[in-house]
Design a protein around this motif. Structure first.
Motif, PDB file in Angstrom:
ATOM      1  N   UNK C  43       0.750  -1.403  -0.051  1.00 14.13           N
ATOM      2  CA  UNK C  43       0.186  -0.007   0.106  1.00 14.13           C
ATOM      3  C   UNK C  43       0.900   1.193   0.147  1.00 14.13           C
ATOM      4  N   UNK C  44       0.262   2.317  -0.497  1.00 12.16           N
ATOM      5  CA  UNK C  44       1.148   3.573  -0.693  1.00 12.16           C
ATOM      6  C   UNK C  44       0.960   4.183   0.739  1.00 12.16           C
ATOM      7  N   UNK C  45       2.076   4.817   1.137  1.00 14.09           N
ATOM      8  CA  UNK C  45       2.016   5.705   2.304  1.00 14.09           C
ATOM      9  C   UNK C  45       1.040   6.639   2.423  1.00 14.09           C
ATOM     10  N   UNK C  48      -2.280   4.775   3.365  1.00 15.95           N
ATOM     11  CA  UNK C  48      -1.925   4.246   4.585  1.00 15.95           C
ATOM     12  C   UNK C  48      -2.085   5.187   5.592  1.00 15.95           C
ATOM     13  N   UNK C  49      -1.595   6.253   5.251  1.00 19.28           N
ATOM     14  CA  UNK C  49      -1.763   7.482   6.744  1.00 19.28           C
ATOM     15  C   UNK C  49      -2.893   7.865   6.617  1.00 19.28           C
ATOM     16  N   UNK C  50      -3.571   7.939   5.722  1.00 18.56           N
ATOM     17  CA  UNK C  50      -4.912   8.647   5.747  1.00 18.56           C
ATOM     18  C   UNK C  50      -5.988   7.567   6.105  1.00 18.56           C
ATOM     19  N   UNK C  51      -5.641   6.466   6.230  1.00 19.27           N
ATOM     20  CA  UNK C  51      -6.533   5.417   6.683  1.00 19.27           C
ATOM     21  C   UNK C  51      -7.297   4.944   5.439  1.00 19.27           C
TER      22      UNK C  51
END
Lengths: 162, 162, 162
Positions: C43-45, C48-51
């Motif tokens: 998955x792209x960062x 992932x960071x934004x859920x």
């Protein structure tokens, strides 16, 4: 000259934390990895090897690290990028006896990969860290962390600490 | 199959020393990391996998390593560059009991980053080391170090050992 | 939070095996490094960071891993390439007590270098693994391995697991 198993584990904990903090761009947590009086330097290999003073960045207290974080966050306009630190095994150059524990003088190869939006990753820095690591009440901390980079050419100015 | 903690620390000491010697271009210290009779090879993955003998470099004694250092230093004209070795964790493939200690057969991923003057760092080699490491009176030494590189294309000829 | 020496050695054995299996393209051995029920994600960062749920690949059982291997091997036509994984030290984020041993929640920086025929190596992925590693009768295995990659741009589609 060799690390003990305990030193190895504690040192890697510090190294991994350092990389994670910068790579997640949690810059506020960066100064806490240093001692109050400390030396952070970003210098080209050429100047380091010749003993020349010029460097990209030289900060010598935790307060200056905080100041740099503020600068990187608030005052510098730049093309956003993220970093990824990947390193080789550390090497023990010297051990200086002390209380509550020895100071470890180490050298660690590192490459820092930079990724910009809509672009492929590229190597921003190849080089090595020259560190002095000391035990504190909070665990190992950097009394010195110098990043000596091989490339005299830098891809744009480096904004974040590396 | 797993390293003991002592083996892990001793092996990384050797790996870190190897990388540091080449990355600092202290080539005179390179042969001392091998046993007197030894095998150093620089070979493409394709040829290695097919069991083909052709390789870029094959040296099988410490004297030949010294000879190569002399060659790299004194007789080859080339665009100057520096190397930076960064590796993954070693993997223990086999352990051969012996005196004064076991021979460790290991595999270690590596990338070698090359930096030329006024240029950005670039990946010179991606590959893995296939090593045989033996205990000697001076500590662990390479009886075999083969660098098997993934890239069948090489960016100019490799001058220094890698 | 720190690994014990035994955990460090066992974890690196698993990491090294994982990298070796993929880098040698011995894909059939890849699913065995996971538990039966597991989560593999690419998955792209940013997502992932934004859920956000969108990812390149999400497999949640060993059977699905086998299926992916079949797909990569038999049904996808692509320009051949090989991978080389090089990582930084793992970081222990949490330890969850259990039987027969603790689950280790870890983060490990990684770059994956890709080499195509007649081309120089290039960085395919820079990022980090977010893992959950559990003890099994066969040793440590991944209950979760998520590769969160920094680059929202990918150089062609990724075919093999990384």
């Amino acid at each position: 000259m060799r690390f003990s198993a305990d030193e190895w584990l504690a040192l890697h904990e510090l190294h991994a934390e350092y990389a994670a903090v910068l790579d997640a761009r949690e810059l506020d947590r960066w100064p806490a990895l240093f001692t109050e009086a400390c030396s952070y330097k970003l210098q080209s290999r050429e100047n380091h090897d010749r003993g020349l003073p010029l460097c990209i960045l030289h900060l010598d207290s935790r307060a200056m690290l905080h100041d740099r974080v503020y600068g990187a966050r608030e005052t510098i306009y730049h093309d956003p990028y993220v970093q990824r630190h990947v390193g080789g095994p550390p090497r023990l150059l010297a051990r200086e006896p002390g209380e509550p524990g020895d100071t470890l003088v180490t050298e660690t190869p590192v490459i820092v990969v930079r990724t910009k939006r809509d672009a492929m990753p590229e190597i921003l820095v190849a080089g090595r860290y020259l560190d002095r690591v000391v035990p504190t009440a909070d665990g190992l901390r950097f009394a010195q962390r110098w990043l000596i980079f091989d490339n005299d050419l830098l891809a744009n100015s480096i904004v974040d600490p590396a």
